[in-house]
Scaffold this motif. Structure first.
Motif, short mmCIF file in Angstrom:
data_model
loop_
_atom_site.label_atom_id
_atom_site.label_comp_id
_atom_site.label_asym_id
_atom_site.label_seq_id
_atom_site.Cartn_x
_atom_site.Cartn_y
_atom_site.Cartn_z
N SER A 49 25.91 37.53 22.17
CA SER A 49 25.51 36.20 21.87
C SER A 49 25.74 35.36 22.99
CB SER A 49 26.37 35.74 20.56
OG SER A 49 27.74 35.73 20.76
N GLU A 59 22.47 26.82 21.53
CA GLU A 59 22.86 27.56 20.53
C GLU A 59 23.88 26.67 19.59
OE1 GLU A 59 24.13 31.50 20.89
OE2 GLU A 59 25.52 31.46 19.37
N THR A 68 25.32 36.35 14.17
CA THR A 68 25.14 37.66 14.80
C THR A 68 25.42 38.64 13.58
OG1 THR A 68 27.46 37.62 15.56
CG2 THR A 68 25.74 37.09 17.15
N LEU A 111 20.75 36.53 15.77
CA LEU A 111 20.63 37.09 17.13
C LEU A 111 20.91 38.50 16.91
CD1 LEU A 111 22.83 34.54 19.16
CD2 LEU A 111 20.49 34.46 18.71
#
Length: 427
Positions: free
Chosen positions: A115, A121, A130, A262
């Protein structure tokens, strides 16, 4: 004296699948000494494959707990991650300052989701997730409510499964993939195109050949909001400040999104080995018996590694150690590493053929060997209407892998051939 003869005190760092299988094997093989399992998470061992499938879609979260045998006789140190290793004195240090001496150490700390690589983000809790552990899955599950817009970045196995789960839950799903087709590097163009067809038939907006260049988030003022979204046309008024509203792709297009996952692969969770002398940024290098190696190739005394944290030589790859990350590898390597701790040089070399599976859109993909090695792909059956596919992979004319969709029974012959080849390499 510590470090000589059969171990009396074994520490397993990593209390998930590979660590549990190692512990079970140690007891099954007659180890009667002290056994300690260290886990970074608070959870007892659990199964990870359901986390991207039925754990997200079932009305109640699936039970993912792995059964722990009665009488295992282990000490469990959960929620206490390891932070250091001194291989000379044979000491593992935990985050709370505890120091664990060992005769034998098994490293099975797995991997962490990649990530932090996409600009913009948002912070934790602002819509970008995630998916690696049970806590990740619980948080993602709460965010996947019908009618929302889900953006999945990366159309590998995890990304494809999560996109399918989101679609099954009634979300609008966009799946963004840098390659020409999903899973291109793992299984090639033919199988990847088949998976792409399945995604599109399920109503997923699959975008290939592009990446997410930046995330977009809601801004503090209406004026700033209008400025930020004038070209992007992605955000919805009223979104909490800082929350995800969409993304800009590398091809210039923009997408609206309330939730993003992600799915960009994983990195070995081996940062705690920094300073130990083991160069493990890409995974702990091992020999064919899963003994950890120093950079000069010398064996680290009393230390073995297994699962996603390890880089194990693969006979099908000519002894190279590619990253695999498969469930079966954790099971088989955990057991093999445990035997090496007990038997040393007398332990059998690791000679299992890799395998993996994936369940997507009601079909089961199964594979044996190392398809990514192939320089030639042979398509034996491709029936898109019946959802059946059979593909074999070859390197310099030698079989190195096979994959089926809807034809699981046909894998047996491929597995047999690959197993015979691997056995011959160790004869």
């Amino acid at each position: 004296m510590r470090g000589t003869g059969r171990p009396r005190d074994i520490v397993i760092v990593g209390a998930s699948l590979a660590g549990l299988r190692a512990a079970e094997t140690l007891r099954a093989e007659g180890f009667t000494g002290r056994l300690t399992l260290v886990g970074a998470e608070q959870h007892a061992p659990y199964d990870r494959p359901p986390l991207s499938k039925q754990f997200l879609t079932d009305s109640t979260p699936a039970d993912t707990a792995l059964p722990v045998p009665d009488g295992l006789g282990a000490s469990w140190l959960l929620g206490r991650p390891a932070v250091g290793l001194d291989p000379d004195s044979r000491i593992v240090t935990l985050a709370d300052g505890s120091r664990l001496p060992y005769d034998g150490l098994l490293i099975a700390t797995g991997a962490a989701a990649r990530s932090g690589v996409i600009p913009g983000e948002p912070g934790p809790g602002q819509g970008v997730f995630t998916l690696r552990g049970r806590d990740d899955a619980t948080a993602l599950r709460a965010a996947l409510t019908p009618g929302r817009k889900l953006l999945v970045v990366g159309a590998g196995f995890l990304g494809g499964e999560a996109a399918a789960a989101g679609r099954a839950l009634g979300l609008d799903v966009t799946l963004v993939e840098a390659g020409a087709v999903p899973l291109e590097r793992a299984v090639g163009t033919e199988a990847g195109a088949f998976m792409g067809m399945l995604h599109r038939e399920a109503g997923i907006d699959l975008r290939t050949g592009t990446t997410v260049a930046e995330f977009r988030t809601a801004h503090a003022s209406a004026a700033e909001f209008r400025t930020a979204t004038a070209s992007a046309a992605v955000a919805e008024p009223g979104a909490p400040v800082g929350a995800l509203t969409g993304a800009r792709l590398s091809d210039g297009r923009t997408l609206a999104a309330d939730v993003a996952l992600l799915a960009l692969g994983a990195v070995p969770a081996t940062g705690w080995l920094a300073g130990s002398g083991i160069e493990a940024a890409g995974g702990v290098p091992t020999d064919a018996r899963l003994r950890a190696l120093f950079p000069d190739g010398a064996v680290v005394p009393g230390v073995v590694a297994a699962g996603d944290a390890a880089r194990v030589p693969q006979p099908l790859a000519g002894g190279a150690a590619p990253a695999l990350g498969h469930w079966s590898g954790a099971v088989e390597q955990g057991a093999a590493a445990a035997r090496t701790l007990l038997l040393g040089e007398a332990a059998p070399v690791f000679a299992e053929v890799p395998s993996f599976w994936s369940d997507v859109h009601g079909v089961r993909l199964r594979s044996v060997g190392l398809p990514a090695l192939g320089d030639t792909v042979k398509v034996h059956e491709c029936d898109r209407e019946a959802r059946r596919l059979e593909v074999s992979y070859h390197l310099d004319g030698r079989l190195v892998g096979a994959l089926t969709i809807g034809r699981t029974s046909r894998l047996a012959a491929y597995r047999r051939a690959l197993t015979e080849y691997v056995a011959a390499q160790h004869a």
